[in-house]
Design an enzyme around this catalytic site. Structure first.
Site: not given
Length: 410
Positions: A200, A222
Protein backbone atom coordinates in the site's frame (compact mmCIF):
# COMPACT_ATOMS: atom_id res chain seq x y z
CA UNK A 1 48.73 -18.06 33.73
CA UNK A 2 46.21 -17.35 30.99
CA UNK A 3 42.65 -18.27 31.96
CA UNK A 4 41.00 -20.99 29.95
CA UNK A 5 37.83 -19.90 28.14
CA UNK A 6 34.49 -21.18 29.46
CA UNK A 7 32.92 -24.21 27.84
CA UNK A 8 29.47 -23.23 26.48
CA UNK A 9 26.63 -25.61 27.22
CA UNK A 10 22.84 -25.50 27.50
CA UNK A 11 21.39 -26.70 30.81
CA UNK A 12 18.14 -28.65 30.77
CA UNK A 13 16.67 -27.77 34.16
CA UNK A 14 13.11 -29.03 33.85
CA UNK A 15 11.91 -30.36 37.21
CA UNK A 16 15.45 -30.07 38.63
CA UNK A 17 16.23 -28.22 41.85
CA UNK A 18 17.73 -24.77 41.38
CA UNK A 19 18.67 -22.59 44.36
CA UNK A 20 18.69 -18.80 44.14
CA UNK A 21 20.28 -16.89 46.99
CA UNK A 22 19.01 -13.32 47.24
CA UNK A 23 15.74 -11.73 46.18
CA UNK A 24 16.88 -8.42 44.70
CA UNK A 25 17.16 -7.04 41.20
CA UNK A 26 19.55 -9.73 39.92
CA UNK A 27 17.18 -12.49 40.98
CA UNK A 28 14.24 -10.58 39.53
CA UNK A 29 15.96 -10.50 36.13
CA UNK A 30 17.10 -14.13 36.14
CA UNK A 31 14.07 -15.88 37.62
CA UNK A 32 11.74 -15.63 34.57
CA UNK A 33 14.17 -17.64 32.42
CA UNK A 34 14.56 -20.29 35.13
CA UNK A 35 10.80 -20.51 35.49
CA UNK A 36 10.39 -20.78 31.71
CA UNK A 37 12.91 -23.62 31.72
CA UNK A 38 10.65 -25.52 34.12
CA UNK A 39 13.17 -25.51 36.97
CA UNK A 40 12.13 -26.30 40.54
CA UNK A 41 13.30 -22.96 41.93
CA UNK A 42 13.94 -22.47 45.64
CA UNK A 43 14.73 -18.87 46.56
CA UNK A 44 16.45 -18.14 49.87
CA UNK A 45 16.18 -14.56 51.11
CA UNK A 46 14.64 -12.70 54.06
CA UNK A 47 13.29 -10.05 51.70
CA UNK A 48 12.45 -9.88 47.99
CA UNK A 49 11.30 -7.32 45.47
CA UNK A 50 7.54 -6.99 44.82
CA UNK A 51 7.95 -8.72 41.45
CA UNK A 52 9.74 -11.68 43.02
CA UNK A 53 7.09 -11.87 45.74
CA UNK A 54 4.43 -12.03 43.03
CA UNK A 55 6.24 -15.02 41.49
CA UNK A 56 6.20 -16.75 44.87
CA UNK A 57 2.53 -15.91 45.45
CA UNK A 58 1.71 -17.37 42.04
CA UNK A 59 3.45 -20.63 42.96
CA UNK A 60 6.14 -20.20 40.28
CA UNK A 61 8.94 -20.44 42.86
CA UNK A 62 9.35 -21.62 46.46
CA UNK A 63 10.40 -18.75 48.74
CA UNK A 64 12.30 -19.58 51.93
CA UNK A 65 12.00 -16.34 53.93
CA UNK A 66 15.29 -16.49 55.79
CA UNK A 67 19.04 -16.03 55.33
CA UNK A 68 21.24 -18.69 53.76
CA UNK A 69 22.07 -21.79 55.80
CA UNK A 70 24.67 -24.43 55.15
CA UNK A 71 22.96 -27.32 53.39
CA UNK A 72 20.62 -25.16 51.26
CA UNK A 73 22.39 -26.31 48.11
CA UNK A 74 22.01 -30.02 48.83
CA UNK A 75 20.57 -31.89 45.84
CA UNK A 76 20.70 -28.75 43.69
CA UNK A 77 21.71 -28.94 40.04
CA UNK A 78 22.40 -25.24 39.63
CA UNK A 79 22.79 -22.24 41.93
CA UNK A 80 22.53 -18.50 41.44
CA UNK A 81 24.18 -16.54 44.24
CA UNK A 82 23.08 -12.93 44.24
CA UNK A 83 22.56 -11.75 47.81
CA UNK A 84 23.87 -8.51 49.34
CA UNK A 85 25.76 -10.46 52.05
CA UNK A 86 29.36 -11.15 50.93
CA UNK A 87 29.95 -13.74 53.67
CA UNK A 88 26.80 -15.68 52.78
CA UNK A 89 27.76 -15.55 49.11
CA UNK A 90 31.22 -16.93 49.83
CA UNK A 91 29.83 -19.68 52.09
CA UNK A 92 27.22 -20.71 49.53
CA UNK A 93 29.85 -20.71 46.80
CA UNK A 94 32.03 -23.01 48.90
CA UNK A 95 29.09 -25.34 49.50
CA UNK A 96 28.39 -25.42 45.77
CA UNK A 97 32.01 -26.42 45.17
CA UNK A 98 31.77 -29.24 47.72
CA UNK A 99 28.56 -30.60 46.22
CA UNK A 100 29.74 -30.10 42.61
CA UNK A 101 26.87 -27.73 41.86
CA UNK A 102 27.42 -25.33 38.99
CA UNK A 103 27.27 -21.90 40.56
CA UNK A 104 26.90 -18.36 39.22
CA UNK A 105 27.92 -15.41 41.41
CA UNK A 106 26.70 -11.91 40.64
CA UNK A 107 29.20 -10.31 43.02
CA UNK A 108 32.36 -12.15 41.93
CA UNK A 109 32.33 -13.81 38.51
CA UNK A 110 35.93 -15.00 38.91
CA UNK A 111 34.96 -17.03 41.98
CA UNK A 112 32.08 -18.71 40.17
CA UNK A 113 32.09 -22.04 38.36
CA UNK A 114 29.60 -20.82 35.74
CA UNK A 115 28.80 -17.58 33.98
CA UNK A 116 25.43 -16.39 32.77
CA UNK A 117 25.56 -15.47 29.07
CA UNK A 118 23.65 -12.63 27.49
CA UNK A 119 20.78 -14.47 25.83
CA UNK A 120 18.12 -13.73 23.27
CA UNK A 121 15.55 -15.71 21.30
CA UNK A 122 14.25 -15.69 17.75
CA UNK A 123 12.02 -18.26 16.06
CA UNK A 124 13.13 -21.29 18.06
CA UNK A 125 16.79 -20.25 18.24
CA UNK A 126 18.48 -19.22 21.47
CA UNK A 127 21.50 -16.95 21.13
CA UNK A 128 23.93 -16.99 24.08
CA UNK A 129 26.99 -14.73 24.12
CA UNK A 130 29.90 -15.07 26.56
CA UNK A 131 32.98 -12.90 26.86
CA UNK A 132 36.00 -15.21 26.81
CA UNK A 133 38.59 -12.76 28.10
CA UNK A 134 38.91 -12.71 31.86
CA UNK A 135 40.22 -9.16 31.85
CA UNK A 136 37.99 -6.37 30.73
CA UNK A 137 34.76 -8.33 30.72
CA UNK A 138 32.10 -5.81 29.76
CA UNK A 139 28.49 -7.01 30.04
CA UNK A 140 27.35 -4.08 27.89
CA UNK A 141 29.53 -5.26 25.01
CA UNK A 142 28.27 -8.83 25.41
CA UNK A 143 24.66 -7.62 25.42
CA UNK A 144 25.30 -5.47 22.34
CA UNK A 145 26.65 -8.46 20.42
CA UNK A 146 23.65 -10.51 21.52
CA UNK A 147 21.24 -7.80 20.42
CA UNK A 148 22.89 -7.46 17.01
CA UNK A 149 22.69 -11.19 16.34
CA UNK A 150 19.08 -11.53 17.53
CA UNK A 151 17.97 -8.49 15.54
CA UNK A 152 19.62 -9.92 12.43
CA UNK A 153 17.78 -13.21 12.91
CA UNK A 154 14.49 -11.49 13.53
CA UNK A 155 14.53 -9.15 10.56
CA UNK A 156 16.03 -11.75 8.22
CA UNK A 157 19.30 -9.92 7.47
CA UNK A 158 21.44 -12.55 9.19
CA UNK A 159 19.98 -15.63 7.52
CA UNK A 160 22.39 -17.25 5.07
CA UNK A 161 20.92 -17.45 1.52
CA UNK A 162 20.88 -21.26 1.43
CA UNK A 163 19.07 -21.29 4.78
CA UNK A 164 16.51 -18.68 3.79
CA UNK A 165 13.14 -19.55 5.24
CA UNK A 166 10.19 -19.57 2.87
CA UNK A 167 6.62 -20.04 3.97
CA UNK A 168 4.29 -20.46 0.97
CA UNK A 169 1.04 -18.58 1.40
CA UNK A 170 0.12 -15.05 2.31
CA UNK A 171 1.10 -12.93 5.29
CA UNK A 172 -1.13 -9.92 5.89
CA UNK A 173 1.30 -7.54 7.58
CA UNK A 174 0.43 -4.29 9.33
CA UNK A 175 3.37 -2.01 8.60
CA UNK A 176 2.60 0.62 11.22
CA UNK A 177 2.10 4.37 10.79
CA UNK A 178 4.96 5.05 8.37
CA UNK A 179 8.26 5.06 10.24
CA UNK A 180 10.05 1.87 9.11
CA UNK A 181 11.30 1.28 12.65
CA UNK A 182 7.71 0.89 13.86
CA UNK A 183 6.88 -2.29 11.98
CA UNK A 184 6.71 -5.34 14.24
CA UNK A 185 9.65 -7.72 14.49
CA UNK A 186 7.58 -10.52 12.96
CA UNK A 187 6.38 -8.31 10.14
CA UNK A 188 9.90 -7.29 9.23
CA UNK A 189 11.09 -10.90 9.25
CA UNK A 190 8.28 -12.04 6.97
CA UNK A 191 9.03 -9.16 4.64
CA UNK A 192 12.66 -10.32 4.42
CA UNK A 193 11.48 -13.83 3.48
CA UNK A 194 9.01 -12.75 0.80
CA UNK A 195 9.04 -13.59 -2.89
CA UNK A 196 6.29 -11.10 -3.66
CA UNK A 197 5.27 -7.94 -1.79
CA UNK A 198 1.96 -6.23 -2.55
CA UNK A 199 2.35 -2.84 -0.90
CA UNK A 200 0.00 0.00 0.00
CA UNK A 201 0.96 3.64 -0.35
CA UNK A 202 0.71 4.13 3.41
CA UNK A 203 2.96 1.22 4.31
CA UNK A 204 6.58 1.81 5.41
CA UNK A 205 7.95 2.47 1.91
CA UNK A 206 11.57 2.72 3.04
CA UNK A 207 11.57 -1.01 3.80
CA UNK A 208 10.93 -1.84 0.16
CA UNK A 209 14.38 -0.51 -0.72
CA UNK A 210 15.93 -3.20 1.51
CA UNK A 211 14.35 -6.09 -0.41
CA UNK A 212 16.61 -8.28 -2.59
CA UNK A 213 16.44 -7.70 -6.37
CA UNK A 214 14.52 -10.94 -7.02
CA UNK A 215 11.54 -9.86 -4.91
CA UNK A 216 8.60 -8.70 -7.01
CA UNK A 217 6.96 -5.56 -5.63
CA UNK A 218 3.40 -4.81 -6.73
CA UNK A 219 2.04 -1.31 -6.14
CA UNK A 220 -1.43 -1.51 -4.61
CA UNK A 221 -1.59 2.19 -3.78
CA UNK A 222 -4.94 3.83 -3.22
CA UNK A 223 -4.29 7.51 -3.87
CA UNK A 224 -7.03 9.74 -2.42
CA UNK A 225 -9.25 10.94 -5.28
CA UNK A 226 -6.73 9.51 -7.74
CA UNK A 227 -5.44 6.26 -9.20
CA UNK A 228 -5.87 3.07 -7.22
CA UNK A 229 -5.67 -0.67 -7.60
CA UNK A 230 -9.13 -2.16 -7.25
CA UNK A 231 -9.67 -4.39 -4.24
CA UNK A 232 -10.72 -7.29 -6.46
CA UNK A 233 -7.45 -6.98 -8.39
CA UNK A 234 -5.50 -7.03 -5.13
CA UNK A 235 -7.34 -10.15 -4.00
CA UNK A 236 -6.68 -11.85 -7.33
CA UNK A 237 -2.98 -10.98 -7.19
CA UNK A 238 -2.66 -12.45 -3.71
CA UNK A 239 -4.36 -15.67 -4.81
CA UNK A 240 -2.45 -16.00 -8.08
CA UNK A 241 1.02 -15.64 -6.54
CA UNK A 242 0.21 -17.82 -3.53
CA UNK A 243 -1.00 -20.61 -5.85
CA UNK A 244 2.39 -20.50 -7.53
CA UNK A 245 3.94 -21.59 -4.24
CA UNK A 246 5.39 -18.18 -3.47
CA UNK A 247 5.74 -16.47 -0.13
CA UNK A 248 3.53 -13.39 -0.43
CA UNK A 249 3.42 -10.40 1.91
CA UNK A 250 0.52 -7.99 1.74
CA UNK A 251 2.10 -4.90 3.31
CA UNK A 252 -0.46 -2.45 4.63
CA UNK A 253 -0.22 0.78 6.58
CA UNK A 254 -1.19 0.82 10.25
CA UNK A 255 -3.09 -2.28 11.30
CA UNK A 256 -4.76 -4.47 8.64
CA UNK A 257 -8.07 -4.56 10.50
CA UNK A 258 -8.39 -0.83 11.31
CA UNK A 259 -10.05 0.59 8.18
CA UNK A 260 -7.60 -1.44 6.12
CA UNK A 261 -9.94 -3.89 4.33
CA UNK A 262 -7.84 -6.64 5.81
CA UNK A 263 -10.77 -8.94 6.49
CA UNK A 264 -11.93 -8.67 2.89
CA UNK A 265 -8.56 -10.05 1.81
CA UNK A 266 -8.60 -12.77 4.47
CA UNK A 267 -12.07 -13.85 3.32
CA UNK A 268 -11.02 -13.95 -0.34
CA UNK A 269 -7.99 -16.08 0.52
CA UNK A 270 -10.07 -18.42 2.68
CA UNK A 271 -12.54 -18.95 -0.15
CA UNK A 272 -9.60 -19.83 -2.40
CA UNK A 273 -8.25 -22.29 0.17
CA UNK A 274 -5.04 -20.32 0.78
CA UNK A 275 -3.41 -20.07 4.18
CA UNK A 276 -3.10 -16.55 5.55
CA UNK A 277 -1.11 -15.30 8.52
CA UNK A 278 -2.27 -12.01 10.04
CA UNK A 279 0.42 -9.85 11.65
CA UNK A 280 -1.11 -6.93 13.57
CA UNK A 281 0.46 -3.52 13.17
CA UNK A 282 0.68 -0.34 15.22
CA UNK A 283 -2.42 1.64 14.35
CA UNK A 284 -1.99 5.26 13.29
CA UNK A 285 -5.05 6.08 15.41
CA UNK A 286 -2.93 5.95 18.57
CA UNK A 287 0.67 6.10 17.35
CA UNK A 288 0.43 9.26 15.26
CA UNK A 289 -1.18 11.33 18.05
CA UNK A 290 1.46 9.96 20.40
CA UNK A 291 4.24 11.00 18.03
CA UNK A 292 2.78 14.53 18.14
CA UNK A 293 2.72 14.56 21.98
CA UNK A 294 -1.04 13.97 22.15
CA UNK A 295 -2.23 11.18 24.48
CA UNK A 296 -5.55 9.72 23.36
CA UNK A 297 -6.34 9.18 27.06
CA UNK A 298 -5.12 11.17 30.04
CA UNK A 299 -5.97 10.98 33.72
CA UNK A 300 -8.60 13.54 34.65
CA UNK A 301 -9.14 14.52 31.01
CA UNK A 302 -10.31 11.55 28.94
CA UNK A 303 -11.27 8.06 30.05
CA UNK A 304 -12.08 6.75 26.60
CA UNK A 305 -11.29 7.31 22.95
CA UNK A 306 -13.28 6.51 19.84
CA UNK A 307 -11.80 5.88 16.39
CA UNK A 308 -13.98 6.85 13.44
CA UNK A 309 -13.64 6.69 9.67
CA UNK A 310 -14.26 10.06 8.08
CA UNK A 311 -14.13 8.97 4.46
CA UNK A 312 -17.81 9.80 4.01
CA UNK A 313 -19.49 12.94 5.36
CA UNK A 314 -22.02 12.84 8.21
CA UNK A 315 -24.87 13.73 5.82
CA UNK A 316 -23.90 10.97 3.36
CA UNK A 317 -26.44 8.12 3.32
CA UNK A 318 -23.54 5.63 3.22
CA UNK A 319 -22.26 6.76 6.63
CA UNK A 320 -22.52 4.17 9.41
CA UNK A 321 -21.31 6.57 12.11
CA UNK A 322 -23.69 7.80 14.83
CA UNK A 323 -22.48 11.40 14.89
CA UNK A 324 -25.16 12.65 17.33
CA UNK A 325 -24.03 10.11 19.91
CA UNK A 326 -20.35 10.92 19.32
CA UNK A 327 -21.04 14.59 19.99
CA UNK A 328 -22.28 13.71 23.48
CA UNK A 329 -19.16 11.76 24.49
CA UNK A 330 -16.66 13.47 26.76
CA UNK A 331 -13.63 11.47 25.66
CA UNK A 332 -11.30 11.74 22.70
CA UNK A 333 -12.44 11.39 19.11
CA UNK A 334 -9.86 10.21 16.56
CA UNK A 335 -10.80 10.51 12.91
CA UNK A 336 -8.96 8.74 10.10
CA UNK A 337 -9.35 9.54 6.39
CA UNK A 338 -11.33 12.68 7.19
CA UNK A 339 -9.25 15.65 6.01
CA UNK A 340 -11.53 16.68 3.16
CA UNK A 341 -14.68 16.07 5.25
CA UNK A 342 -13.53 17.75 8.47
CA UNK A 343 -15.64 20.87 7.84
CA UNK A 344 -18.88 18.90 7.66
CA UNK A 345 -17.77 16.67 10.54
CA UNK A 346 -17.13 19.71 12.74
CA UNK A 347 -20.50 21.19 11.80
CA UNK A 348 -22.29 17.94 12.69
CA UNK A 349 -20.54 17.65 16.06
CA UNK A 350 -21.33 21.26 17.00
CA UNK A 351 -24.92 20.93 15.79
CA UNK A 352 -25.39 17.96 18.14
CA UNK A 353 -23.93 19.65 21.20
CA UNK A 354 -20.13 19.62 21.04
CA UNK A 355 -18.65 22.98 22.08
CA UNK A 356 -17.33 25.05 19.14
CA UNK A 357 -14.10 25.77 21.04
CA UNK A 358 -13.29 22.06 21.43
CA UNK A 359 -9.58 21.65 20.55
CA UNK A 360 -8.65 19.89 17.32
CA UNK A 361 -5.23 18.74 16.08
CA UNK A 362 -4.38 17.44 12.64
CA UNK A 363 -1.16 15.42 12.37
CA UNK A 364 -0.04 15.01 8.77
CA UNK A 365 2.42 12.29 7.67
CA UNK A 366 2.72 11.16 11.30
CA UNK A 367 5.95 9.43 12.48
CA UNK A 368 7.76 10.29 9.23
CA UNK A 369 10.33 12.98 8.51
CA UNK A 370 7.55 15.07 6.94
CA UNK A 371 5.35 15.04 10.05
CA UNK A 372 3.64 18.29 10.95
CA UNK A 373 0.93 19.23 13.41
CA UNK A 374 -1.75 21.87 12.88
CA UNK A 375 -4.01 22.95 15.74
CA UNK A 376 -7.49 24.43 15.54
CA UNK A 377 -10.94 24.21 17.15
CA UNK A 378 -14.17 22.79 15.81
CA UNK A 379 -15.21 26.31 14.90
CA UNK A 380 -12.03 27.10 12.96
CA UNK A 381 -10.79 23.75 11.65
CA UNK A 382 -12.34 23.92 8.17
CA UNK A 383 -10.79 27.31 7.47
CA UNK A 384 -7.41 26.36 8.95
CA UNK A 385 -7.20 23.14 6.92
CA UNK A 386 -7.63 25.20 3.75
CA UNK A 387 -5.24 27.93 4.85
CA UNK A 388 -2.54 25.48 5.94
CA UNK A 389 -3.12 23.16 2.97
CA UNK A 390 -3.40 20.08 5.18
CA UNK A 391 -3.41 16.96 3.02
CA UNK A 392 -3.91 13.24 3.61
CA UNK A 393 -2.72 11.15 5.21
CA UNK A 394 -3.52 12.99 8.41
CA UNK A 395 -4.93 11.83 11.73
CA UNK A 396 -7.44 14.19 13.34
CA UNK A 397 -7.74 14.34 17.14
CA UNK A 398 -10.70 16.11 18.75
CA UNK A 399 -10.90 16.71 22.50
CA UNK A 400 -9.20 18.26 25.51
CA UNK A 401 -6.25 15.83 25.25
CA UNK A 402 -4.98 18.03 22.41
CA UNK A 403 -3.88 20.51 25.11
CA UNK A 404 -2.59 17.91 27.57
CA UNK A 405 0.94 17.51 26.27
CA UNK A 406 3.72 19.95 25.46
CA UNK A 407 3.15 21.70 22.16
CA UNK A 408 6.00 20.72 19.81
CA UNK A 409 7.92 23.46 18.08
CA UNK A 410 6.59 24.18 14.63
Amino acid sequence: MAEHPPYPVGLRLFDRRVVVLGGGQVAQRRLPALIAAGADVHLVSPEVTPSVEAMADAGEITWLRRPYRDGDLADAWYALIASSDPEANAAASAEAERHRVWCVRSDDADAATAWTPATGHSEGVTVAVLTTEAKGRDPRHTAAVRDAVVEGLRDGTLVAPHHRTRTPGVALVGGGPGDPDLITVRGRRLLAEADVVIADRLGPRDLLAELPPHVEVIDAAKIPYGRSMAQEAINNALIEHARQGKSVVRLKGGDPFVFGRGMEEVQALAEAGIACTVVPGISSSISVPGAASIPVTHRGVAHEFTVVSGHVAPDDERSLVDWPSLAKLTGTLVILMGVDKIGKIAEALVAHGKAPDTPVALVQEGTTAAQRRVDATLATVAEIVRAEDVRPPAVIVIGQVVKAGPRPEA
